[in-house]
Design a protein around this motif. Structure first.
Motif, mmCIF file in Angstrom:
data_model
loop_
_atom_site.group_PDB
_atom_site.id
_atom_site.type_symbol
_atom_site.label_atom_id
_atom_site.label_comp_id
_atom_site.label_asym_id
_atom_site.label_seq_id
_atom_site.Cartn_x
_atom_site.Cartn_y
_atom_site.Cartn_z
ATOM 1 N N ARG A 23 0.994 -1.400 -0.078
ATOM 2 C CA ARG A 23 -0.011 0.198 0.038
ATOM 3 C C ARG A 23 0.662 1.296 0.053
ATOM 4 O O ARG A 23 -0.085 2.020 -0.730
ATOM 5 C CB ARG A 23 -1.127 -0.182 0.983
ATOM 6 N N VAL A 24 1.542 1.495 0.837
ATOM 7 C CA VAL A 24 2.631 2.274 1.258
ATOM 8 C C VAL A 24 3.621 2.512 -0.512
ATOM 9 O O VAL A 24 3.200 4.316 -0.646
ATOM 10 C CB VAL A 24 3.813 2.027 2.383
ATOM 11 N N THR A 25 4.641 1.761 -0.943
ATOM 12 C CA THR A 25 4.481 1.715 -1.863
ATOM 13 C C THR A 25 4.275 1.776 -3.099
ATOM 14 O O THR A 25 4.817 2.313 -4.351
ATOM 15 C CB THR A 25 6.228 0.472 -2.290
ATOM 16 N N SER A 26 2.633 2.273 -3.422
ATOM 17 C CA SER A 26 1.907 1.941 -4.766
ATOM 18 C C SER A 26 1.778 3.493 -4.627
ATOM 19 O O SER A 26 2.034 4.189 -5.806
ATOM 20 C CB SER A 26 0.671 1.681 -4.159
ATOM 21 N N ARG A 27 2.817 4.269 -3.418
ATOM 22 C CA ARG A 27 2.058 5.669 -3.922
ATOM 23 C C ARG A 27 4.109 6.433 -3.766
ATOM 24 O O ARG A 27 4.201 7.461 -4.500
ATOM 25 C CB ARG A 27 2.091 6.760 -2.485
ATOM 26 N N PHE A 28 4.845 5.536 -4.159
ATOM 27 C CA PHE A 28 6.365 5.443 -4.687
ATOM 28 C C PHE A 28 6.290 6.330 -5.509
ATOM 29 O O PHE A 28 5.473 5.889 -6.902
ATOM 30 C CB PHE A 28 6.981 4.605 -4.817
ATOM 31 N N PRO A 29 7.084 7.864 -6.495
ATOM 32 C CA PRO A 29 6.933 8.259 -7.136
ATOM 33 C C PRO A 29 7.317 7.239 -8.940
ATOM 34 O O PRO A 29 8.311 5.350 -8.543
ATOM 35 C CB PRO A 29 8.643 8.532 -8.024
ATOM 36 N N ASN A 30 6.292 6.605 -9.710
ATOM 37 C CA ASN A 30 6.518 6.185 -10.816
ATOM 38 C C ASN A 30 8.164 5.604 -11.785
ATOM 39 O O ASN A 30 8.422 4.420 -12.011
ATOM 40 C CB ASN A 30 5.717 6.360 -11.921
ATOM 41 N N ASN A 31 8.295 6.700 -11.087
ATOM 42 C CA ASN A 31 10.745 6.011 -12.175
ATOM 43 C C ASN A 31 11.487 5.157 -10.709
ATOM 44 O O ASN A 31 12.431 4.268 -10.597
ATOM 45 C CB ASN A 31 11.071 7.021 -11.924
ATOM 46 N N GLU A 32 10.794 4.708 -9.682
ATOM 47 C CA GLU A 32 10.873 4.323 -8.778
ATOM 48 C C GLU A 32 10.504 2.438 -9.090
ATOM 49 O O GLU A 32 11.011 1.154 -8.112
ATOM 50 C CB GLU A 32 11.145 4.253 -7.120
ATOM 51 N N ILE A 33 9.727 2.387 -9.404
ATOM 52 C CA ILE A 33 8.656 1.224 -9.735
ATOM 53 C C ILE A 33 9.615 -0.140 -10.436
ATOM 54 O O ILE A 33 10.113 -1.135 -9.619
ATOM 55 C CB ILE A 33 7.318 1.432 -11.036
ATOM 56 N N TYR A 34 10.825 0.501 -10.748
ATOM 57 C CA TYR A 34 12.380 -0.918 -11.614
ATOM 58 C C TYR A 34 13.127 -0.722 -10.551
ATOM 59 O O TYR A 34 13.962 -1.552 -10.730
ATOM 60 C CB TYR A 34 12.268 -1.189 -12.466
ATOM 61 N N GLY A 35 12.767 0.155 -9.455
ATOM 62 C CA GLY A 35 14.286 0.523 -8.084
ATOM 63 C C GLY A 35 13.442 0.085 -7.435
ATOM 64 O O GLY A 35 13.375 -0.824 -6.840
ATOM 65 N N LEU A 36 13.711 0.886 -6.633
ATOM 66 C CA LEU A 36 13.173 0.775 -4.437
ATOM 67 C C LEU A 36 11.567 0.330 -5.050
ATOM 68 O O LEU A 36 11.859 -0.417 -3.631
ATOM 69 C CB LEU A 36 13.134 2.055 -3.855
ATOM 70 N N THR A 37 11.356 0.320 -5.660
ATOM 71 C CA THR A 37 9.314 0.197 -5.157
ATOM 72 C C THR A 37 9.966 -1.956 -5.205
ATOM 73 O O THR A 37 9.349 -2.366 -4.243
ATOM 74 C CB THR A 37 8.539 1.009 -5.951
ATOM 75 N N SER A 38 10.243 -1.924 -6.703
ATOM 76 C CA SER A 38 10.630 -3.234 -6.694
ATOM 77 C C SER A 38 11.532 -4.018 -5.645
ATOM 78 O O SER A 38 10.921 -5.054 -4.874
ATOM 79 C CB SER A 38 11.376 -3.249 -7.885
ATOM 80 N N GLN A 39 12.345 -3.240 -5.104
ATOM 81 C CA GLN A 39 12.968 -4.023 -4.159
ATOM 82 C C GLN A 39 12.953 -3.670 -3.423
ATOM 83 O O GLN A 39 12.779 -5.084 -2.313
ATOM 84 C CB GLN A 39 14.652 -3.538 -3.810
ATOM 85 N N ILE A 40 11.975 -2.900 -2.228
ATOM 86 C CA ILE A 40 11.535 -3.341 -1.263
ATOM 87 C C ILE A 40 10.738 -4.421 -1.612
ATOM 88 O O ILE A 40 9.877 -5.250 -0.056
ATOM 89 C CB ILE A 40 10.905 -1.684 -0.529
ATOM 90 N N ARG A 41 9.576 -4.267 -2.028
ATOM 91 C CA ARG A 41 8.106 -5.195 -2.274
ATOM 92 C C ARG A 41 9.011 -6.958 -2.123
ATOM 93 O O ARG A 41 8.566 -7.298 -1.488
ATOM 94 C CB ARG A 41 7.851 -4.665 -3.561
ATOM 95 N N ARG A 42 10.488 -7.031 -3.522
ATOM 96 C CA ARG A 42 11.155 -7.788 -2.645
ATOM 97 C C ARG A 42 10.873 -8.785 -1.682
ATOM 98 O O ARG A 42 11.148 -9.671 -0.970
ATOM 99 C CB ARG A 42 11.616 -8.495 -3.695
ATOM 100 N N CYS A 43 11.792 -7.871 -0.668
ATOM 101 C CA CYS A 43 12.504 -8.149 -0.202
ATOM 102 C C CYS A 43 11.219 -8.267 1.494
ATOM 103 O O CYS A 43 11.392 -8.962 2.359
ATOM 104 C CB CYS A 43 13.627 -7.297 0.818
ATOM 105 N N SER A 44 10.095 -7.688 1.235
ATOM 106 C CA SER A 44 9.040 -7.677 1.842
ATOM 107 C C SER A 44 8.163 -9.320 1.786
ATOM 108 O O SER A 44 8.278 -10.075 3.384
ATOM 109 C CB SER A 44 7.991 -6.650 2.332
ATOM 110 N N VAL A 45 8.308 -8.917 0.681
ATOM 111 C CA VAL A 45 7.797 -11.123 0.192
ATOM 112 C C VAL A 45 8.535 -11.487 0.891
ATOM 113 O O VAL A 45 8.172 -12.923 1.375
ATOM 114 C CB VAL A 45 7.424 -10.659 -1.318
ATOM 115 N N SER A 46 9.791 -11.569 0.806
ATOM 116 C CA SER A 46 10.652 -12.149 1.116
ATOM 117 C C SER A 46 10.972 -13.540 2.796
ATOM 118 O O SER A 46 11.355 -14.414 2.632
ATOM 119 C CB SER A 46 11.940 -12.206 0.433
ATOM 120 N N ILE A 47 9.954 -12.568 3.794
ATOM 121 C CA ILE A 47 9.862 -12.506 5.088
ATOM 122 C C ILE A 47 8.879 -14.361 5.347
ATOM 123 O O ILE A 47 9.589 -14.878 5.703
ATOM 124 C CB ILE A 47 9.530 -11.184 5.947
#
Length: 120
Positions: A23-47
């Motif tokens: 929910r929080v990362t859905s509001r991140f800038p579009n230019n981060e979709i393949y950067g920080l947004t993706s990284q944050i989502r992947r590691c949160s899912v990893s837990i």
């Protein structure tokens, strides 16, 4: 299909964290979709994924290994959220809410690991 990880409180709380992170990362800038947004989502899912994989293993040693990996992903997420806060993609309030979950999950993982080590 009922799997053993679905009965673990630490898995349930980790799943709630994933939902909040998405929910929080859905509001991140579009230019981060393949950067920080993706990284944050992947590691949160990893837990919760590593908790689930560990719970499906045959030995406590394997379970403990996957719980340690989940803790590593927790630390990775913590760092990426610090970066997000510094870049002002994340509010201090949102960061505080996530911190509460991170601390709780980390304590639960540590206690779970400790209990499995004592059992051996």
């Amino acid at each position: 299909m009922q799997k053993p990880h679905k009965n673990l409180d630490v898995w349930k709380i980790s799943m709630e964290l994933v939902e909040f992170v998405y929910r929080v990362t859905s509001r991140f800038p579009n230019n981060e979709i393949y950067g920080l947004t993706s990284q944050i989502r992947r590691c949160s899912v990893s837990i919760p994924s590593n908790i689930a994989e560990g719970a499906a293993r045959q030995t406590d040693k394997e379970l403990i290994n996957f719980l340690h990996i989940a803790q590593g992903s927790l630390s990775e997420l913590d760092t990426q959220l610090d970066i997000s806060l510094r870049l002002r993609y994340l509010s201090a309030d949102e960061r505080g809410q996530i911190d509460e979950s991170l601390v709780r999950i980390d304590k639960m993982l540590t206690a779970f690991i400790r209990s499995k080590k004592k059992a051996n």
